[in-house]
Design an enzyme around this catalytic site. Structure first.
Site, PDB file in Angstrom:
ATOM      1  N   HIS A 508      40.767  32.098  38.421  1.00 33.70           N
ATOM      2  CA  HIS A 508      39.434  32.591  38.037  1.00 33.70           C
ATOM      3  C   HIS A 508      39.043  33.790  38.903  1.00 33.70           C
ATOM      4  CE1 HIS A 508      35.225  31.941  36.542  1.00 33.70           C
ATOM      5  NE2 HIS A 508      34.954  32.585  37.669  1.00 33.70           N
ATOM      6  N   GLU A 509      39.126  33.630  40.203  1.00 37.67           N
ATOM      7  CA  GLU A 509      38.713  34.718  41.090  1.00 37.67           C
ATOM      8  C   GLU A 509      39.641  35.916  40.961  1.00 37.67           C
ATOM      9  OE1 GLU A 509      35.880  34.583  42.191  1.00 37.67           O
ATOM     10  OE2 GLU A 509      35.553  32.446  41.900  1.00 37.67           O
ATOM     11  N   HIS A 512      38.479  38.063  38.163  1.00 37.00           N
ATOM     12  CA  HIS A 512      37.425  38.984  38.620  1.00 37.00           C
ATOM     13  C   HIS A 512      38.049  40.164  39.360  1.00 37.00           C
ATOM     14  CE1 HIS A 512      33.798  36.919  37.521  1.00 37.00           C
ATOM     15  NE2 HIS A 512      34.028  35.857  38.266  1.00 37.00           N
ATOM     16  N   HIS A 515      39.554  42.742  37.115  1.00 36.81           N
ATOM     17  CA  HIS A 515      38.492  43.519  36.463  1.00 36.81           C
ATOM     18  C   HIS A 515      38.031  44.642  37.385  1.00 36.81           C
ATOM     19  CE1 HIS A 515      34.551  43.219  33.886  1.00 36.81           C
ATOM     20  NE2 HIS A 515      35.270  44.275  33.594  1.00 36.81           N
TER      21      HIS A 515
END
Length: 736
Positions: A508-509, A512, A515
């Protein structure tokens, strides 16, 4: 641009001092204020009355560049306050908050600067020539000016500034209280209380015991002789997440689980037994109420009915009604599955002598169900997910998807330093560089993944430095970010062994991080995650989790820590089968938090503490299907909304989950490692950052508006709903 290692502009953390950072922040603000003073003086003498759009843009870009120094020094200080908080760091951080708030408010209300932006937009011919990223940044800046009170009369601007300053201080104090309450708790365990705990859990408790001994010695509570007389291992339960979950998932002692649960859900509340630390009350009750009152005052000043409208004005969702409908509709879809989840837990609870299932039983019984129904134990699969293997597999996955490679950089040491060795703020930290297919440097990131004292709980990505260039001064910088977790550290000579939940958190991190790092935008305000609507910013992160649920992906991230064997097929099958286990209850829990957040910020007049609790209880009555103890004070530790950026925006997790599920369905159609689909996702979502509206980016990738179908399917709700009501035909709605 032809980037080099120096374009990363890395921080020498080994030589960073709080007082130095303080001076750098003040110096940066002074220089920026001087720039604004000169602009004000020019305006008062009408020297800028006929300024051209071209000159206005040059002024705006010069001011943006001037603020890099502030972003850098304050960014480092804020980061250190989160990952290695000491009294000195905290003092300097909090001392600067009012100054920083006052500066931010001055910028947001500075009429001559605002006029520069208006001049650019009003010259429609000139504005049409700007690159999309620059045009979008200017549009977002104008919106920010409006939300900063630029149109308010002078007395109202002063009131607005005071509110902003007070809010920044209150949010920091709220966060301090949660951290201090978490760190203050320690429960020494006897041998009987250890029953059921796993080998890794016992190692965590023993490690917590050693930390507790050190605190007792440092505080003068015990002498060195008394500490030395304590047993080894010395088992202590704490509220740090790895320790807390180890007990709640495996401890046979139900009273111990309830004791720890109560301590966790009453942190920073009137029921917290550690009401005073260092002489200060840690109860967040009054702070929560004051934050809501100030946010409402801010909203009224800006002409909004309530703060929720302020929050939603910069998001994809259009209104409180739209968000509430989305959440309640999703709750209705999830409830049949949640009821099945709860019935299954209750059935098993009876087998373990529990007549009435309670919240402190859920994780424990859920683990028993997994072991029985799926032949799966988190502890049995933990050795198959050693952190180094998970990281190398994660890097292999993104290389296949996006054609990028990751290389770890040497860590700076006294014995061995090079031109490219990297300083760090803690011994556990690692630094990596990201390269494109043509071996061009893209950016860099730090991993700080283990729980420790003085570190804020949870996991996050800090987009410390955006991709940016300023040709007038020949300046260019590459994106750099910090990815932070609170995983179980390496123990007993073995690397950190992750649960699958921790694997998902890492993915998940890293989503980020990608991105932030893969952006091709060089206008800092809309590069990477900057400028992306808050309810869309979780799209890339939740999207990345899908590869940790795929058999091909799992094969790349798993091998036994001792034998190197692949995850056996029976365990792989069990892991994949358990994907939607308890997803109904988990979804209702997230909706409960999101709806509570939305409603307390949409209520006017602002709620006091009792009103906050009453709203939470009302939401639970509507949404939850499992009773919550009266003493539960979850809201007092809800840092996302009282100390973070999610106020009236916590719904973003479910909103973005809809987007990520629908985006991943494209990979399900084309092949999950299809490089063309990976390139399309990179080009339309990851590379463009906030340079276009998120809705536009999504539709450019998917070729249509988002549909809720994939989310319902991925969550396992479609089958549950069909079983619950076979005659009720569900229609597809395009929610976003």
């Amino acid at each position: 641009m032809n980037a080099t290692f120096t374009d990363l502009h890395l921080i020498d953390f080994a030589n960073v001092a709080p007082n130095t950072l303080h001076d750098e922040v003040i110096s940066a603000i002074d220089k920026a204020n001087t720039f604004l003073d000169d602009m004000t003086a020019a305006s008062e003498t009408n020297h800028d009355a006929d300024i051209s759009a071209e000159q206005a843009l040059m002024d705006v870009m010069a001011f943006d560049h001037l603020n890099l120094a502030l972003d850098r020094s304050w960014g480092v200080l804020s980061h250190l306050n989160s990952v290695t908080s000491t009294d000195d760091i905290r003092h300097v951080h909090h001392e600067l908050l009012p100054t920083l708030s006052a500066y931010g408010t001055r910028v947001g209300q500075h009429q001559p600067l605002f006029s520069r932006y208006q001049t650019i937009v009003n010259d429609t011919a000139f504005f049409a020539t700007l690159e999309p990223a620059r045009a979008r940044a200017i549009e977002l800046a104008l919106q920010s000016f409006e939300l900063s009170g630029v149109a308010l009369p002078t007395d109202k601007q002063e009131q607005f500034a005071a509110i902003q300053s007070k809010l920044s201080t209150l949010s920091a104090t709220f966060s301090d209280h949660v951290l201090d309450a978490t760190q203050a708790y320690a429960l020494v365990l006897n041998d009987e209380q250890l029953a059921g705990l796993t080998e890794s859990g016992l190692a965590l408790l023993a490690d917590a015991g050693e930390q507790h001994k050190a605190k007792l010695l440092a505080s003068g509570t015990l002498t060195q002789e008394e500490v030395s007389a304590l047993p080894t291992p010395y088992y202590v339960a704490s509220l740090n997440i790895p320790v807390y979950l180890a007990v709640m998932t495996h401890a046979d002692d139900r009273c111990l689980r309830e004791t720890l649960y109560r301590a966790y859900v009453t942190r920073a509340s009137e029921f917290d037994e550690h009401t005073n630390v260092k002489g200060d009350s840690l109860n967040n009750a009054a702070i929560m109420s004051e934050i809501l009152q100030l946010r409402e005052q801010k909203a009224k000043l800006l002409g909004f009915e309530h703060y929720a409208d302020v929050s939603l004005s910069t998001k994809m969702a259009d209104s409180v009604a739209e968000v509430e409908t989305f959440l309640r509709d999703l709750a209705a879809q999830a409830t049949p599955a949640a009821k099945q989840d709860l019935a299954q837990l209750q059935q098993y609870a009876h087998d373990y002598g529990i007549d009435e299932l309670q919240p402190w039983d859920s994780a424990y019984i859920a683990e028993k169900v997994k072991q029985t129904e799926f032949s799966l134990s988190q502890e049995e699969i933990r050795p198959y997910f050693p952190l180094p293997k998970v990281i190398s597999g994660l890097f292999a996955i993104v290389e296949r998807l996006y054609g990028i490679t990751v290389k770890e950089q040497p860590i700076e040491s006294i014995e061995n330093t090079t031109d490219q060795s990297v300083s760090r703020w803690h011994g556990d930290v690692r630094f990596y560089q990201l390269f494109d297919a043509d071996n061009q440097l893209i950016g860099g990131f730090y991993f700080d993944l283990f729980a420790r004292s003085g570190k804020r709980g949870g996991a996050w990505m800090n987009g410390f430095q955006a991709r940016y260039s300023y040709e007038e001064q020949g300046h260019q910088q590459l994106p750099v970010c910090f990815m932070v977790g609170n995983f179980t550290p390496a123990l007993d000579g073995k690397p950190s062994l992750l649960t699958h939940d921790e694997v998902l958190t890492l993915f998940h991190e890293f989503g980020h991080g990608l991105h932030h790092l893969l952006t091709q935008v060089t206008v800092g305000d809309v590069a990477g995650v900057n400028g992306v609507e808050w309810d869309a910013v979780e799209l890339p992160s939740q999207f990345m989790e899908n590869w940790a649920w795929d058999a091909e992906g799992i094969a790349l991230i798993s091998s036994h820590v001792e034998t190197g064997d692949a995850l056996p097929k029976d365990k792989l099958d069990a892991l994949l089968a358990v994907k939607n286990f308890q997803s109904g209850l988990q979804t209702l829990r997230q909706i409960e938090f999101a709806l509570f957040d939305l409603l307390i910020h949409a209520h006017t007049p602002a709620l006091d503490y009792e009103g906050i609790l009453a709203t939470l209880n009302a939401v639970r009555s509507d949404i939850a299907i499992m009773q919550t103890p009266d003493y539960n004070r979850f809201a007092n530790g809800f840092s996302h909304i009282f100390a973070g950026g999610y106020a009236a925006g916590y719904y973003s997790y479910k909103w973005a989950e809809l987007l990520s599920a629908d985006a991943f369905s494209k990979f399900e159609e084309d092949g999950i490692f299809n490089p063309n689909t990976g390139k399309a996702f990179r080009d339309t979502i990851l590379s463009v950052g906030g340079s276009f509206p998120a809705k536009t980016n999504f539709e450019n990738f998917r070729g249509r508006s988002a549909s809720i179908d994939a989310l319902l399917r991925h969550s396992g709700f479609a089958n549950a709903n069909a079983a619950a009501n076979a005659d009720n035909t569900q229609t597809t709605r395009e929610v976003i």
